[in-house]
Design an enzyme around this catalytic site. Structure first.
Site, mmCIF file in Angstrom:
data_model
loop_
_atom_site.group_PDB
_atom_site.id
_atom_site.type_symbol
_atom_site.label_atom_id
_atom_site.label_comp_id
_atom_site.label_asym_id
_atom_site.label_seq_id
_atom_site.Cartn_x
_atom_site.Cartn_y
_atom_site.Cartn_z
ATOM 1 N N LYS A 7 -41.144 -31.630 -91.569
ATOM 2 C CA LYS A 7 -42.303 -31.051 -90.899
ATOM 3 C C LYS A 7 -42.308 -31.394 -89.419
ATOM 4 O O LYS A 7 -42.632 -30.573 -88.581
ATOM 5 C CB LYS A 7 -43.575 -31.573 -91.568
ATOM 6 C CG LYS A 7 -44.866 -31.036 -90.955
ATOM 7 C CD LYS A 7 -45.025 -29.573 -91.242
ATOM 8 C CE LYS A 7 -46.223 -28.959 -90.578
ATOM 9 N NZ LYS A 7 -46.036 -27.499 -90.413
ATOM 10 N N GLU A 29 -39.977 -14.681 -85.813
ATOM 11 C CA GLU A 29 -40.723 -15.618 -86.660
ATOM 12 C C GLU A 29 -40.668 -15.175 -88.125
ATOM 13 O O GLU A 29 -40.575 -16.006 -89.027
ATOM 14 C CB GLU A 29 -42.172 -15.740 -86.160
ATOM 15 C CG GLU A 29 -43.106 -16.536 -87.047
ATOM 16 C CD GLU A 29 -42.718 -17.998 -87.251
ATOM 17 O OE1 GLU A 29 -41.788 -18.499 -86.604
ATOM 18 O OE2 GLU A 29 -43.356 -18.636 -88.117
ATOM 19 N N ARG A 64 -43.713 -34.460 -95.029
ATOM 20 C CA ARG A 64 -42.876 -34.520 -93.834
ATOM 21 C C ARG A 64 -41.390 -34.385 -94.165
ATOM 22 O O ARG A 64 -40.585 -34.186 -93.267
ATOM 23 C CB ARG A 64 -43.121 -35.832 -93.098
ATOM 24 C CG ARG A 64 -44.541 -35.958 -92.599
ATOM 25 C CD ARG A 64 -44.779 -37.322 -92.015
ATOM 26 N NE ARG A 64 -44.003 -37.511 -90.809
ATOM 27 C CZ ARG A 64 -44.492 -37.362 -89.585
ATOM 28 N NH1 ARG A 64 -45.730 -37.031 -89.423
ATOM 29 N NH2 ARG A 64 -43.744 -37.570 -88.537
ATOM 30 N N GLU A 87 -36.227 -20.147 -93.816
ATOM 31 C CA GLU A 87 -36.669 -21.530 -94.045
ATOM 32 C C GLU A 87 -37.033 -21.784 -95.488
ATOM 33 O O GLU A 87 -36.670 -22.801 -96.056
ATOM 34 C CB GLU A 87 -37.955 -21.817 -93.259
ATOM 35 C CG GLU A 87 -37.838 -22.064 -91.817
ATOM 36 C CD GLU A 87 -39.186 -22.422 -91.213
ATOM 37 O OE1 GLU A 87 -39.318 -23.536 -90.731
ATOM 38 O OE2 GLU A 87 -40.107 -21.570 -91.206
ATOM 39 N N ASN A 96 -38.736 -45.904 -88.510
ATOM 40 C CA ASN A 96 -38.464 -44.487 -88.244
ATOM 41 C C ASN A 96 -37.740 -44.420 -86.908
ATOM 42 O O ASN A 96 -38.071 -45.170 -86.001
ATOM 43 C CB ASN A 96 -39.762 -43.696 -88.092
ATOM 44 C CG ASN A 96 -40.531 -43.587 -89.388
ATOM 45 O OD1 ASN A 96 -40.045 -43.988 -90.441
ATOM 46 N ND2 ASN A 96 -41.737 -43.057 -89.303
ATOM 47 N N GLY A 97 -36.811 -43.495 -86.778
ATOM 48 C CA GLY A 97 -36.092 -43.354 -85.512
ATOM 49 C C GLY A 97 -34.627 -43.704 -85.684
ATOM 50 O O GLY A 97 -34.125 -43.803 -86.809
ATOM 51 N N CYS A 153 -39.002 -39.423 -91.688
ATOM 52 C CA CYS A 153 -39.385 -40.701 -92.278
ATOM 53 C C CYS A 153 -40.879 -40.971 -92.092
ATOM 54 O O CYS A 153 -41.469 -40.532 -91.110
ATOM 55 C CB CYS A 153 -38.638 -41.824 -91.606
ATOM 56 S SG CYS A 153 -36.861 -41.683 -91.662
ATOM 57 N N TRP A 189 -35.672 -40.447 -94.528
ATOM 58 C CA TRP A 189 -34.895 -39.213 -94.337
ATOM 59 C C TRP A 189 -33.558 -39.693 -93.800
ATOM 60 O O TRP A 189 -33.488 -40.225 -92.686
ATOM 61 C CB TRP A 189 -35.640 -38.327 -93.350
ATOM 62 C CG TRP A 189 -34.898 -37.195 -92.765
ATOM 63 C CD1 TRP A 189 -34.050 -37.224 -91.695
ATOM 64 C CD2 TRP A 189 -34.953 -35.836 -93.184
ATOM 65 N NE1 TRP A 189 -33.590 -35.977 -91.422
ATOM 66 C CE2 TRP A 189 -34.122 -35.101 -92.306
ATOM 67 C CE3 TRP A 189 -35.637 -35.164 -94.194
ATOM 68 C CZ2 TRP A 189 -33.945 -33.734 -92.418
ATOM 69 C CZ3 TRP A 189 -35.457 -33.791 -94.297
ATOM 70 C CH2 TRP A 189 -34.629 -33.093 -93.428
ATOM 71 N N HIS A 232 -26.095 -1.918 -80.241
ATOM 72 C CA HIS A 232 -25.072 -2.606 -79.460
ATOM 73 C C HIS A 232 -24.324 -3.643 -80.295
ATOM 74 O O HIS A 232 -23.739 -4.570 -79.732
ATOM 75 C CB HIS A 232 -25.707 -3.265 -78.230
ATOM 76 C CG HIS A 232 -26.323 -2.276 -77.290
ATOM 77 N ND1 HIS A 232 -25.588 -1.302 -76.663
ATOM 78 C CD2 HIS A 232 -27.614 -2.086 -76.904
ATOM 79 C CE1 HIS A 232 -26.397 -0.564 -75.903
ATOM 80 N NE2 HIS A 232 -27.634 -1.011 -76.046
ATOM 81 N N LYS A 236 -39.280 -17.560 -91.064
ATOM 82 C CA LYS A 236 -40.061 -17.928 -92.256
ATOM 83 C C LYS A 236 -39.225 -17.662 -93.503
ATOM 84 O O LYS A 236 -39.161 -18.477 -94.402
ATOM 85 C CB LYS A 236 -41.343 -17.108 -92.379
ATOM 86 C CG LYS A 236 -42.550 -17.488 -91.588
ATOM 87 C CD LYS A 236 -43.287 -18.715 -92.016
ATOM 88 C CE LYS A 236 -42.703 -19.992 -91.477
ATOM 89 N NZ LYS A 236 -42.744 -20.230 -90.059
HETATM 90 C C1 G6P Z 1 -39.816 -28.479 -87.351
HETATM 91 C C2 G6P Z 1 -40.570 -27.682 -88.404
HETATM 92 C C3 G6P Z 1 -40.964 -26.317 -87.848
HETATM 93 C C4 G6P Z 1 -41.739 -26.487 -86.554
HETATM 94 C C5 G6P Z 1 -40.959 -27.308 -85.531
HETATM 95 C C6 G6P Z 1 -41.805 -27.682 -84.321
HETATM 96 O O1 G6P Z 1 -38.561 -27.932 -87.139
HETATM 97 O O2 G6P Z 1 -39.781 -27.524 -89.569
HETATM 98 O O3 G6P Z 1 -41.773 -25.634 -88.787
HETATM 99 O O4 G6P Z 1 -42.040 -25.230 -86.034
HETATM 100 O O5 G6P Z 1 -40.548 -28.525 -86.119
HETATM 101 O O6 G6P Z 1 -42.841 -28.537 -84.715
HETATM 102 P P1 G6P Z 1 -44.123 -28.845 -83.857
HETATM 103 O O7 G6P Z 1 -44.877 -29.876 -84.638
HETATM 104 O O8 G6P Z 1 -43.637 -29.383 -82.528
HETATM 105 O O9 G6P Z 1 -44.866 -27.578 -83.684
#
Ligand code: G6P
Length: 606
Positions: free
Chosen positions: A601, A481, A27, A488, A98-99, A2, A72, A504, A485
């Site tokens: 985000k 990672e 976001r 995601e 928000n929250g 949000c 959101w 294994h 990626k």
């Molecule tokens: C969310 C995002 C990720 C990010 C993670 C941690 O899940 O979608 O891309 O890595 O938060 O975010 P930060 O701002 O703490 O690095």
């Protein structure tokens, strides 16, 4: 997640609020709304994009005070009615939030028993009714908001306006960020500086429990006991240009392409060629203290956690201190044993991830020493830590992290060099690492030049139902990672495994329909990795190898060859082709690259 924007000043609030909401789009959200005060409250809210909201706001919505929100969904599905703002029954009070209000059901039942009719399913609506009930009797909106917040259990960042006090906005924070923006005879507030930088660089971050009253000519902040607090404004060095795609088709590609610069910025002024050490003044630790740690524990969420795994490896190798990384979201719930001789390192791009913040707070409660590796200056996690390093990577807009991931790994190399050089890392090795770090920006440019080849490979592999990513030791976090990626942003299922573990269990999955991306650096494990490739090929699996040389066609169908750096630093470079691979797979599959479904985000709720 949000987003909140608020404005009070001489200008027309509508366009400012809509522009601010647009800046917060990255976001992640599902609906949006604004309310403007001008002889009563004028509100519009829609399920959908900010552009839909802008189209729905009539030209006659003029006024110099207003609040806006991108939602959101948590309590109640995405819909026009559940979108914020929420009004009190008499339409005097408007709230954006928000929250999560944890005791919303209980409060709602009490209010309903008193005859209050709720329009939405949200937890937020209880706040507008609670504030409206006391605002008649209280001297100020600020007092009414404070009384209402006393009854709330949960997290919030809120902005509130009162139709009968058309010159002020009240904002408050508890666990969900609120930043004030100071203008010329105008004030702004938002949940993220990105919504403010077009108008001002002078900002003030609220602390948990703080409340602020904004008027055109300034602001006052108060602690939860109503005592006024003194705040020093901070100047942010991010500007509006950072929030444009700058000619790229997506923010993600822009941010991947920026990495030669952003890595150079993370390194700037921090390498000492005389003593082959790193200057990290922000750690606030002298050499004796730095030597006293016997263990390093790294916490972060998502990509931050994976970069922490690269960091743990770097610290063990260069400083010979046992180090490991753990998701902050897990760490905080398992009542961790906090030791005085462990150095804790929290990683966060946004500096606002709730799980990471809560883990840092738990560590602090137990007397732990916590450093932050954070991108956003002045953010909650940065403020909470005892010291740390800023990434200086500039704002990251695309939901999937790329440049912040890379800069975090670079920051860990600096930290490992620093910890190593106060211990046993020799000047010669220190020099080797300093020189390796300096080579990174140019080498990243060379990798970016491989984009046409990687794009072609992405097209070749993108229609696979599932992909395996494997790597050994230094290559394993790179594989994790890379898989993250891909899933995601392209929604292709991807799994990452240590290459050593393949036999294994997961080898059972390998076949022509499940290609493998193998991270194969030229290090002491090269032969072992090549044996693994042979095992995959023997089961009919296709292999895309990312490493430092081309492999025998019997072992790999395709190879992406990246420049070699010092062995310890190679994971930083090996990650970059995987970013491009995921990006081009997502584009080939026509995904919403910068705003993948279901993701946000910055996750500022539990
Ligand atoms: C969310 C995002 C990720 C990010 C993670 C941690 O899940 O979608 O891309 O890595 O938060 O975010 P930060 O701002 O703490 O690095």
């Amino acid at each position: 997640m949000c987003g909140i924007v608020a404005y009070v000043g001489p200008k027309d609030a509508g366009p400012i609020l809509l522009e601010g909401l647009q800046r917060l789009e990255y976001r992640g959200y599902d609906s949006a709304g604004v309310v403007i005060s001008n002889k009563g409250l004028k509100m519009r809210k829609v399920k959908g994009r900010v552009a839909d909201l802008a189209a729905a706001v009539p030209a006659r919505f003029k006024g110099t005070l207003g609040i806006g929100h991108t939602r959101w969904a948590t309590h109640g599905a995405p819909s026009d009615v559940n979108a914020h703002p929420h009004l009190s029954a008499d339409e005097r009070i408007a709230v954006v939030h928000n929250g999560i209000i944890e005791n919303a059901d209980e409060l709602r039942a009490k209010l309903e028993a008193d005859g209050v009719v709720f329009l939405s399913e949200t937890d937020t609506e209880v706040l507008s009714h609670l504030i409206a009930r006391t605002v008649e009797e209280t001297e100020s909106l600020e007092e009414a908001v404070r009384l209402a917040l006393k009854r709330i259990v949960g997290t919030y960042g809120i902005a509130v306006i009162d139709a009968q006090r058309p010159g002020e906005v009240v904002v408050a924070r508890n666990g969900s960020p609120i930043v004030l923006g100071i203008g010329e005879k105008e004030m702004f507030a938002a949940s993220d500086v990105s919504a403010l930088v077009r108008y001002t660089r002078q900002v003030v971050h609220l602390e948990d429990g703080e409340l602020a009253v904004l008027k055109a000519d300034g602001f006052h902040t108060f602690a939860s006991d109503a005592r006024e607090t003194a705040k020093e404004p901070l100047t942010v060095d991010w500007d509006a240009g950072h929030y444009d795609t700058g000619g790229y088709e997506h923010y993600l590609l822009k941010e991947i392409s920026e990495q030669p610069d952003t890595v150079a910025r993370t390194l700037r002024g921090r390498l000492d060629d005389r003593f082959h050490i790193a200057h990290l003044g922000g750690l606030n630790m002298d050499a004796r203290e730095t030597r006293s740690f016997r263990r390093v524990k790294i916490i972060g969420c998502g990509s931050a956690y994976y970069s922490g795994q690269i960091g743990a490896q770097l610290i063990e190798e260069l400083a010979r201190i046992p180090a490991d990384a753990e998701p902050a979201s897990e760490f905080r719930y398992r009542s961790p044993v906090v030791e005085p001789d462990t150095l804790y390192v929290a990683i966060s791009q946004s500096g606002e991830t709730y799980d990471t913040l809560a883990a840092v707070q738990e560590l602090k409660r137990k007397g732990g020493r916590v450093l932050g590796i954070v991108n956003t200056v002045g953010s909650a996690i940065a403020r909470e830590c005892d010291g740390g390093l800023y990434l200086h990577a500039g704002p990251e807009v695309s939901v999937a992290s790329t440049k912040a991931f890379t800069s975090t790994a670079v920051a860990f190399a600096l930290l490992a060099l620093h910890l190593g050089r106060v211990r046993d890392l020799s000047p010669a090795d220190g020099r080797r690492i300093c020189e390796g770090l300096r080579r990174l920006p140019e080498q990243i440019k060379e990798i970016l030049a491989l984009e046409p080849q990687i794009k072609e490979l992405a097209h070749k592999y993108a229609d696979s139902p599932s992909m395996m990513f494997v790597g050994r030791v230094r290559g394993y976090p790179v594989a994790r990672e890379g898989a993250q990626k891909l899933k995601e942003i392209s929604y292709v299922h991807a799994e990452a495994y240590p290459a050593s573990e393949l036999k294994h269990g997961p080898l059972a999955l390998i076949g022509p329909e499940m290609p493998t991306v193998a991270i194969v650096p030229d290090d002491e494990l090269l032969d072992k990795n090549l044996t693994t490739l042979g095992e995959i090929r023997a089961r009919g699996g296709r292999v895309l190898m990312v490493g430092h040389r081309t492999a025998d066609p019997k072992l790999a169908d395709d190879c992406v060859v990246v420049p070699k750096n010092e062995t310890e630093l190679d994971p930083i470079l090996l990650s970059i082709p995987l970013q491009l691979l995921a990006y081009h797979a997502a584009v080939a599959l026509e995904r919403d690259v910068d705003k993948p479904r279901n993701l946000a985000k910055s996750v500022t709720v539990e």
